[in-house]
Write a protein that holds these residues in place. Structure first.
Motif, PDB file in Angstrom:
ATOM      1  N   PHE A 136       0.880  -1.243   0.383  1.00  0.00           N
ATOM      2  CA  PHE A 136       0.214   0.198   0.036  1.00  0.00           C
ATOM      3  C   PHE A 136       0.950   1.009   0.083  1.00  0.00           C
ATOM      4  O   PHE A 136       1.493   1.454   0.886  1.00  0.00           O
ATOM      5  CB  PHE A 136      -1.344  -0.296   1.331  1.00  0.00           C
ATOM      6  N   GLU A 166      -3.136  11.173  -1.379  1.00  0.00           N
ATOM      7  CA  GLU A 166      -4.215  10.632   0.089  1.00  0.00           C
ATOM      8  C   GLU A 166      -2.703   9.717   0.503  1.00  0.00           C
ATOM      9  O   GLU A 166      -1.222   8.844  -0.090  1.00  0.00           O
ATOM     10  CB  GLU A 166      -4.933   9.375  -0.994  1.00  0.00           C
ATOM     11  N   VAL A 170      -1.587   7.037   3.913  1.00  0.00           N
ATOM     12  CA  VAL A 170      -2.602   5.742   4.547  1.00  0.00           C
ATOM     13  C   VAL A 170      -2.054   5.331   6.197  1.00  0.00           C
ATOM     14  O   VAL A 170      -0.759   5.441   6.354  1.00  0.00           O
ATOM     15  CB  VAL A 170      -2.317   4.432   3.969  1.00  0.00           C
ATOM     16  N   ARG A 220      -7.898   4.421   3.753  1.00  0.00           N
ATOM     17  CA  ARG A 220      -7.567   5.573   3.069  1.00  0.00           C
ATOM     18  C   ARG A 220      -6.975   7.108   4.498  1.00  0.00           C
ATOM     19  O   ARG A 220      -8.072   7.216   4.343  1.00  0.00           O
ATOM     20  CB  ARG A 220      -8.594   6.080   1.847  1.00  0.00           C
ATOM     21  N   PRO A 224     -10.778  10.075   7.747  1.00  0.00           N
ATOM     22  CA  PRO A 224     -11.267   8.886   7.326  1.00  0.00           C
ATOM     23  C   PRO A 224     -12.810   8.623   7.480  1.00  0.00           C
ATOM     24  O   PRO A 224     -13.254   8.463   8.469  1.00  0.00           O
ATOM     25  CB  PRO A 224     -10.612   7.906   7.509  1.00  0.00           C
ATOM     26  N   GLU A 277     -14.463   2.947  -0.097  1.00  0.00           N
ATOM     27  CA  GLU A 277     -13.086   2.956  -0.822  1.00  0.00           C
ATOM     28  C   GLU A 277     -11.709   3.409   0.597  1.00  0.00           C
ATOM     29  O   GLU A 277     -10.652   3.243   0.165  1.00  0.00           O
ATOM     30  CB  GLU A 277     -13.401   4.177  -1.919  1.00  0.00           C
ATOM     31  N   ASN A 278     -12.307   4.284   1.595  1.00  0.00           N
ATOM     32  CA  ASN A 278     -11.678   4.146   2.479  1.00  0.00           C
ATOM     33  C   ASN A 278     -10.739   3.263   3.180  1.00  0.00           C
ATOM     34  O   ASN A 278     -10.306   3.265   4.041  1.00  0.00           O
ATOM     35  CB  ASN A 278     -11.708   4.830   3.592  1.00  0.00           C
ATOM     36  N   LEU A 323      -8.673  -0.127   2.827  1.00  0.00           N
ATOM     37  CA  LEU A 323      -7.900  -0.433   2.273  1.00  0.00           C
ATOM     38  C   LEU A 323      -7.516  -1.933   2.604  1.00  0.00           C
ATOM     39  O   LEU A 323      -8.144  -2.703   1.322  1.00  0.00           O
ATOM     40  CB  LEU A 323      -6.681   0.164   2.329  1.00  0.00           C
TER      41      LEU A 323
END
Length: 362
Positions: free
Chosen positions: A248, A265, A267, A328, A339, A345-346, A348
């Protein structure tokens, strides 16, 4: 400001205890001996007349069961040893407490929101202590005010991830009784006794050797962080091994060269597990590839705009209380955004990956 329902709930809890002739410390001891560690400070916070702390959902049934018994009970009796009359009384008390808890929340709550009341991630009902471990900043990041010989010496200039520390330390203090011991210290000053507390690790492996060591110990959490030749500004996350490995990486703006690109963005890693050094305490990781990822992991459960929904998500998705998520963290004009876990989609990566099972309130 506390709602009328919250004040009525606090008054009801105090009345039940006083009718049984118990002190707050005695009630706390009964819960603790029953395997549900709680401090007298926590009991006091549930009963205080101004701004009471909400009773966690998983405490309501033990309260009802204890005060079902006549006289001054000194220990908890298993439910299967109650007489039919006592069990009926237990249900009456429990229903009354839950009605007041619903009123305190502003009305009947969906099951996942109700469970979130016991899933207030930064509320420590057992009275702590809590130790937040922050990274020592690298030599290149330390400014002149970090020198003790400087007339304007400021100790915090020695440390990294101060945005995350400031956000989290204040939130934990606000969530708990003022008597809760909450301290923070740099990784270089952590001693053995600190490790048996509720431990909160801020920052990644680059500047926080305590995080590096504990990530190696937590074999059940299938996330590792590693240095990469392709990224000099932070450390990447990976899940799996060999051909199944997933790495990631952050997302950068499209620019003419690396010197001009901006982080879009990051992680973050947010994880909560049993403390491997003390099974009655927790270990929480708030980590990231960069400092924005760290701050995003923290703000997911402190930001008033998303924390209630995110807590409900955790309560529903991880009912056993242990979890690990790579999330994310959007970055806008250099600022980390909190987040929202309800945006698929947030998320991962999530561990454990088995779907949560709904459980009836008993």
């Amino acid at each position: 400001m506390a709602t009328p329902g919250a004040i009525q709930l606090a008054q009801r809890l105090r009345a039940l205890r006083e009718q049984a002739g118990l002190k707050q410390s005695e009630l706390a001891l009964i819960f603790t001996e029953d395997g549900r560690p709680v401090s007298s400070a926590a009991v006091s916070s549930w009963e205080r007349p101004k701004e009471p702390v909400m009773l966690p959902e998983n405490r309501a049934e033990p309260y009802a069961r204890l005060f079902t018994l006549a006289g001054a009970p000194r220990r908890m009796v298993p439910r299967d040893r109650l007489t039919p009359e006592q069990d009926t009384r237990r249900r009456e008390i429990l229903d009354g407490l839950r009605d007041l808890m619903d009123e305190a929340r502003g009305g009947p709550a969906p099951a996942d929101v109700a469970r979130a009341a016991q899933y207030r991630s930064w509320f420590f009902a057992d009275g702590g202590p809590v130790v937040i471990v922050i990274p020592d900043a690298g030599e290149s990041a330390v400014g002149p005010l970090a020198a003790e010989t400087h007339p304007n010496f400021t100790a915090l200039h020695r440390y990294a991830d101060l945005d995350a520390l400031f956000e989290l330390h204040g939130h934990i203090r606000a969530e708990n009784d003022p008597s809760l011991p909450v301290t923070f210290k740099p990784a270089s000053m952590v001693v053995a006794d600190d490790l048996s507390s509720h431990l909160v690790l801020i920052g990644g492996i680059g500047w926080n050797p305590v995080t590096r060591r504990l990530l190696r110990l937590l074999e059940r959490l299938p996330v590792r962080q590693f240095e990469s030749e392709t990224l000099k500004s932070g450390d990447l996350f990976a899940v799996g091994h060999g051909a199944e490995e997933r790495v990631f990486e952050p997302v950068w703006s499209q620019t003419d060269g690396e010197a001009h690109r901006e982080l879009e963005e990051d992680v973050g890693l947010l994880a909560r597990v049993i403390n491997p050094f003390n099974s009655s305490r927790t270990l929480t990781l708030c980590n990231g590839i960069h400092s924005r990822g760290v701050l995003g992991a923290v703000r997911a459960l402190t930001d008033a705009q998303v924390r209630e929904a995110n807590e409900a998500f955790l309560a529903r998705r991880f009912p056993k209380g242990e979890f690990g998520m790579l999330v994310r963290v959007p970055v806008f004009h250099g600022q980390a955004l909190s987040p929202d876990f309800l945006i698929p989609e947030n998320i991962l990566f999530a561990w454990p990956d088995a779907p949560a099972q709904r459980r009836e309130r008993g």
